[in-house]
Design a protein around this motif. Structure first.
Motif, mmCIF file in Angstrom:
data_model
loop_
_atom_site.group_PDB
_atom_site.id
_atom_site.type_symbol
_atom_site.label_atom_id
_atom_site.label_comp_id
_atom_site.label_asym_id
_atom_site.label_seq_id
_atom_site.Cartn_x
_atom_site.Cartn_y
_atom_site.Cartn_z
ATOM 1 N N GLN A 478 3.024 -2.327 -12.392
ATOM 2 C CA GLN A 478 2.100 -1.959 -11.333
ATOM 3 C C GLN A 478 2.718 -0.922 -10.414
ATOM 4 O OE1 GLN A 478 0.257 -5.182 -9.195
ATOM 5 N NE2 GLN A 478 -0.085 -3.900 -7.423
ATOM 6 N N THR A 479 1.981 0.121 -10.175
ATOM 7 C CA THR A 479 2.387 1.134 -9.212
ATOM 8 C C THR A 479 1.115 1.668 -8.595
ATOM 9 O OG1 THR A 479 3.633 3.183 -8.896
ATOM 10 C CG2 THR A 479 2.381 2.995 -10.917
ATOM 11 N N CYS A 480 1.227 2.410 -7.525
ATOM 12 C CA CYS A 480 0.000 2.929 -6.939
ATOM 13 C C CYS A 480 0.247 4.277 -6.301
ATOM 14 C CB CYS A 480 -0.576 1.953 -5.920
ATOM 15 S SG CYS A 480 0.531 1.550 -4.566
ATOM 16 N N SER A 481 -0.800 5.044 -6.249
ATOM 17 C CA SER A 481 -0.746 6.367 -5.650
ATOM 18 C C SER A 481 -2.089 6.641 -5.002
ATOM 19 C CB SER A 481 -0.431 7.414 -6.719
ATOM 20 O OG SER A 481 -0.371 8.709 -6.150
ATOM 21 N N GLY A 482 -2.137 7.626 -4.132
ATOM 22 C CA GLY A 482 -3.382 7.928 -3.449
ATOM 23 C C GLY A 482 -4.189 8.983 -4.173
ATOM 24 N N ASP A 483 -5.523 8.929 -4.024
ATOM 25 C CA ASP A 483 -6.368 9.975 -4.583
ATOM 26 C C ASP A 483 -6.468 11.156 -3.616
ATOM 27 O OD1 ASP A 483 -7.760 8.653 -2.689
ATOM 28 O OD2 ASP A 483 -9.402 8.003 -3.984
ATOM 29 N N LYS A 484 -5.803 11.010 -2.457
ATOM 30 C CA LYS A 484 -5.639 12.121 -1.535
ATOM 31 C C LYS A 484 -4.238 12.034 -0.947
ATOM 32 C CE LYS A 484 -7.440 11.893 2.562
ATOM 33 N NZ LYS A 484 -8.378 11.809 3.690
ATOM 34 N N GLU A 485 -3.785 13.072 -0.283
ATOM 35 C CA GLU A 485 -2.432 13.077 0.259
ATOM 36 C C GLU A 485 -2.264 11.950 1.286
ATOM 37 O OE1 GLU A 485 -1.724 17.883 -0.002
ATOM 38 O OE2 GLU A 485 -0.748 16.710 1.566
ATOM 39 N N THR A 486 -1.185 11.199 1.150
ATOM 40 C CA THR A 486 -0.945 10.035 1.993
ATOM 41 C C THR A 486 0.498 10.021 2.463
ATOM 42 O OG1 THR A 486 -2.555 8.771 0.680
ATOM 43 C CG2 THR A 486 -1.102 7.526 2.143
ATOM 44 N N ASP A 487 0.697 9.826 3.766
ATOM 45 C CA ASP A 487 2.032 9.663 4.337
ATOM 46 C C ASP A 487 2.208 8.201 4.730
ATOM 47 O OD1 ASP A 487 2.613 12.352 4.059
ATOM 48 O OD2 ASP A 487 1.940 12.864 6.084
ATOM 49 N N VAL A 488 3.301 7.592 4.274
ATOM 50 C CA VAL A 488 3.594 6.193 4.582
ATOM 51 C C VAL A 488 4.925 6.129 5.330
ATOM 52 C CG1 VAL A 488 3.901 3.868 3.676
ATOM 53 C CG2 VAL A 488 2.404 5.470 2.477
ATOM 54 N N LEU A 489 4.882 5.631 6.561
ATOM 55 C CA LEU A 489 6.085 5.491 7.378
ATOM 56 C C LEU A 489 6.406 4.017 7.595
ATOM 57 C CD1 LEU A 489 5.922 8.191 10.236
ATOM 58 C CD2 LEU A 489 7.767 7.853 8.591
ATOM 59 N N PHE A 490 7.636 3.627 7.252
ATOM 60 C CA PHE A 490 8.106 2.262 7.489
ATOM 61 C C PHE A 490 8.920 2.240 8.777
ATOM 62 C CE2 PHE A 490 6.997 0.374 3.421
ATOM 63 C CZ PHE A 490 6.849 1.492 2.605
ATOM 64 N N ALA A 491 8.804 1.153 9.532
ATOM 65 C CA ALA A 491 9.524 1.066 10.808
ATOM 66 C C ALA A 491 9.952 -0.364 11.079
ATOM 67 C CB ALA A 491 8.639 1.579 11.950
ATOM 68 N N TYR A 492 11.153 -0.509 11.629
ATOM 69 C CA TYR A 492 11.627 -1.795 12.133
ATOM 70 C C TYR A 492 12.670 -1.528 13.204
ATOM 71 C CZ TYR A 492 15.004 -0.892 8.322
ATOM 72 O OH TYR A 492 15.904 -0.311 7.453
ATOM 73 N N ASP A 493 12.688 -2.410 14.208
ATOM 74 C CA ASP A 493 13.499 -2.202 15.400
ATOM 75 C C ASP A 493 14.908 -2.785 15.189
ATOM 76 O OD1 ASP A 493 13.091 -3.057 18.947
ATOM 77 O OD2 ASP A 493 14.487 -1.741 17.886
#
Length: 662
Positions: A478-493
């Motif tokens: 299983q993998t996934c991708s967007g049908d449009k441009e997508t930015d994914v930002l991960f954050a933790y303090d």
């Protein structure tokens, strides 16, 4: 009328053909019934309301109640897949071999509220993997699938083609349609022939409840009428047996204490005749053997420990040069000796020679130091492989010198996603301490034998348990991708979480982004952790006021940084993934910021007590069942991986499956 016909025909699930078992051993002068490998494919799309999904699961439990679930060759094994925009293997035919555990696993299946009905993907996984021997399928058994859906699939042609291939592979398919939005022609194309005996429709989920009383209580009550199921050659009755078959049953009973609530222990050996090491397949793991060498162990028994490790190396095909499973070995008494490092470039034969040459030492039982060493140095970053499961197998014959510290080090190791098995040898071990060392549940991670000779009695079970730790779902499915441009930002303090928690989260996110398809150029990923406190640095001088003004910015400032980090473009989809726990600060400021800014969607992973992380629901985007994941504790992060990936893929809006070509 339709329901009554449906109830009667469901008896055919328990199919057995006497002509297919002519090679089987006779029992009481009669040929025994063939076993059934039964897999449920369950629709979990959003068109199914929550109460109706519960009725569907209750229906599945009612069916399971009528079968004898167990490890015997003639028993039934059960697996389950749910499907919506993609599929989710819930458990395999090999996962649970008694009815109680199967029903418990069914109750833990959660409604995905998916946005499509990708029936074809579920069917492809069914015939490609579910009945494979590696995942518990048996060549001698009848392969049966029950698919329940309330609507038409998203790709009718692909669904019918996948169902056709499944039937050609000898899988008998019962197709059950619920409600008024069905594609009756598609449903008939899914089920086996004759259609009247394999395809059924009911108007609502409430009508599924009357099935239980009409089902038989064993697999011998009826014979098959299926014309499309191809016969498989039954397994010869002279299957090579494991160690436990070759010795009297009294040997096993005298050495193996019943920590494991196996149903029907008399058939224990039949379960293991399937070569349990084969279940590891192509999965990756890093394993550390932690061996007691204290004065209470005689030299001859220490050598038996080493021989046991070498046998495990053979069974698991461990090779530190080319293998998917690598091993390290530490020996402990007064001090801990790292006799084989995980990253040592040694073949299987070289590993065994080095282990056989380990010298015996004397001293006290410093178990806590051995576990600490493995945690801090054995599995340190740069030595373990990204994505590989970390496993420690601790063997001891006595009580540790510092039980409290042993418990603390074990807890720290588990929090760093190290799965620990504890093996107690002899009558001087503290069973309570073994349970505190090992992972839960104890029934799968704690072993006890009466002496070192008894190690052979648990070897196959330990191999199987070790393989079971490694994620069941085949890699890269299983993998996934967007049908449009997508930015994914991960954050933790990092400033509020601390080093150790941040390290665990960092590894988890690395595995997560590795499952995103970045090759299309549509998805970009990033991370924000720099959230330093104000006035952390105080210049030399005599002013002490600033020493009391250390202020942690909290996640409110982190979200503001995330908002600024997204590129300014109206054509790019923006998704933030925020990890919080009970020590998180600045949640009120964060909630206020989210209320006033909707420039990006926010998924929240909340670790810890639900009450102490209640603010996570206010931060997550709507609907929160797609953007909020709750994890009870850090040691559960790895088992929550598929849930997080599922929700992230849903947020990205498109999910597809690789490597399922027919």
């Amino acid at each position: 009328m339709v329901l009554c016909k449906f109830l009667t025909i469901l008896l055919l699930i328990n199919v057995v053909s006497s002509k297919n078992i002519s090679n089987e051993v006779l029992e009481n002068g009669q040929a025994p019934c063939k076993g059934i490998d039964l897999v449920f494919l369950l629709d979990t799309s959003r068109s199914i309301w929550g109460p109706d999904f519960k009725k569907q699961m209750a229906f599945v439990e009612n069916i399971i109640d009528e079968f004898k679930i167990g490890p015997d060759i003639h028993d039934t094994r059960v697996g389950a897949i749910t499907f919506a925009q993609t599929f989710w293997p819930q458990f395999y035919l090999r996962s649970y071999l008694d009815k109680r555990r199967v029903k418990t696993a069914i109750r833990y299946i959660r409604h995905k509220n998916g946005y499509r009905t990708n029936t074809a993907a579920a069917l492809k996984f069914l015939y490609g993997y579910m009945f494979n021997e590696r995942y518990g399928g048996r060549p001698h058994a009848n392969h049966v699938a029950i698919i329940i859906t309330d609507g038409r699939s998203q790709n009718r042609e692909s669904t019918l083609e996948a169902a056709k291939i499944a039937r050609e592979k000898g899988i008998q398919i019962f197709a059950i349609g619920v409600g008024k939005y069905l594609d009756a022609e598609e449903l008939e194309g899914i089920g086996s022939q004759p259609i009247g005996q394999h395809v059924f429709t009911v108007s609502s989920y409430s009508e599924l409840g009357g099935i239980k009383d009409r089902l038989p209580s064993n697999a011998c009550e009826v014979t098959t009428t299926t014309t499309t199921t191809t016969t498989t050659t039954p397994r010869p009755s002279t299957t090579k047996a494991s160690y436990d078959v070759l010795v009297p049953a009294a040997f096993y009973k005298s050495h193996y204490y019943q920590y494991h609530d196996q149903a029907n222990t008399n058939n224990y050996h039949k379960f293991f005749s399937d070569k349990p090491a084969d279940y590891c397949g192509k999965k990756e793991a890093d394993i550390y053997f932690v061996l007691d060498a204290s004065s209470s162990i005689w030299k001859v028994d220490f050598d038996k420990e080493l021989n046991f490790v070498n046998e495990m190396i053979d069974d698991l095909k461990i090779d530190n040069v080319h293998g998917r499973i690598r091993a390290g070995v530490v020996v402990f008494s007064n001090r801990t000796r790292n006799v084989v490092a995980l990253d040592s470039k040694r073949t299987q034969a070289e590993l065994k020679r080095q282990i056989s040459g380990v010298t015996y030492s004397r001293g006290v039982t410093n178990t806590n130091e051995a576990i600490r060493f493995v945690r801090q140095y054995g599995f340190r970053e740069g030595v373990t492989r990204p994505g590989a499961i970390k496993i420690a197998i601790v063997m001891t014959d006595g009580i540790s010198r510092l039980p409290r510290k042993t418990m603390e080090q074990s807890e720290l190791a588990r929090n760093e996603n190290i799965t620990i098995f504890a093996i107690g040898i002899g009558n001087k071990v503290d069973k309570t301490e073994l349970k505190r060392i090992a992972n839960d549940p104890n029934s799968k991670h704690v072993f006890h034998v009466s002496d070192f000779n008894g190690l052979h009695a648990i070897k196959d079970l330990l191999v199987l348990s070790t393989c079971a730790v490694i994620p069941d779902v085949p890699q890269n499915l299983q993998t996934c991708s967007g049908d449009k441009e997508t930015d994914v930002l991960f954050a933790y303090d990092v400033s509020s979480l601390g080093f150790r928690k941040s390290e665990v989260i960092g590894r988890f996110i690395h595995t997560l982004v590795s499952s995103l398809d970045l090759s299309t150029g549509k998805v970009n990923v990033g991370r924000i952790t720099d959230n330093c406190p104000r006035y952390s640095n105080v210049p030399l001088g005599r002013d002490t006021k600033l020493f009391t003004e250390l202020k942690f910015p909290g996640i409110g400032q982190l979200l503001k940084s995330m908002n600024k980090s997204f590129p300014v473009s109206s054509n790019v989809k923006r998704i933030g993934v925020l990890v919080v726990d009970e020590s998180t600060t600045g949640e009120r400021e964060a909630v206020e910021f989210i209320k006033k800014n909707n420039n990006f969607e926010l998924m929240v992973i909340a670790i810890g007590d639900r009450q102490n992380t209640a603010f996570a629901a206010d931060l997550a985007s709507d609907p929160d069942f797609n953007f909020l994941v709750r994890v009870p504790q850090y040691s559960d992060l790895s088992t929550s991986f598929s849930r997080v990936l599922d929700k992230l893929c849903t947020a990205i809006k498109r999910s597809f499956v690789l490597s399922l070509n027919s």
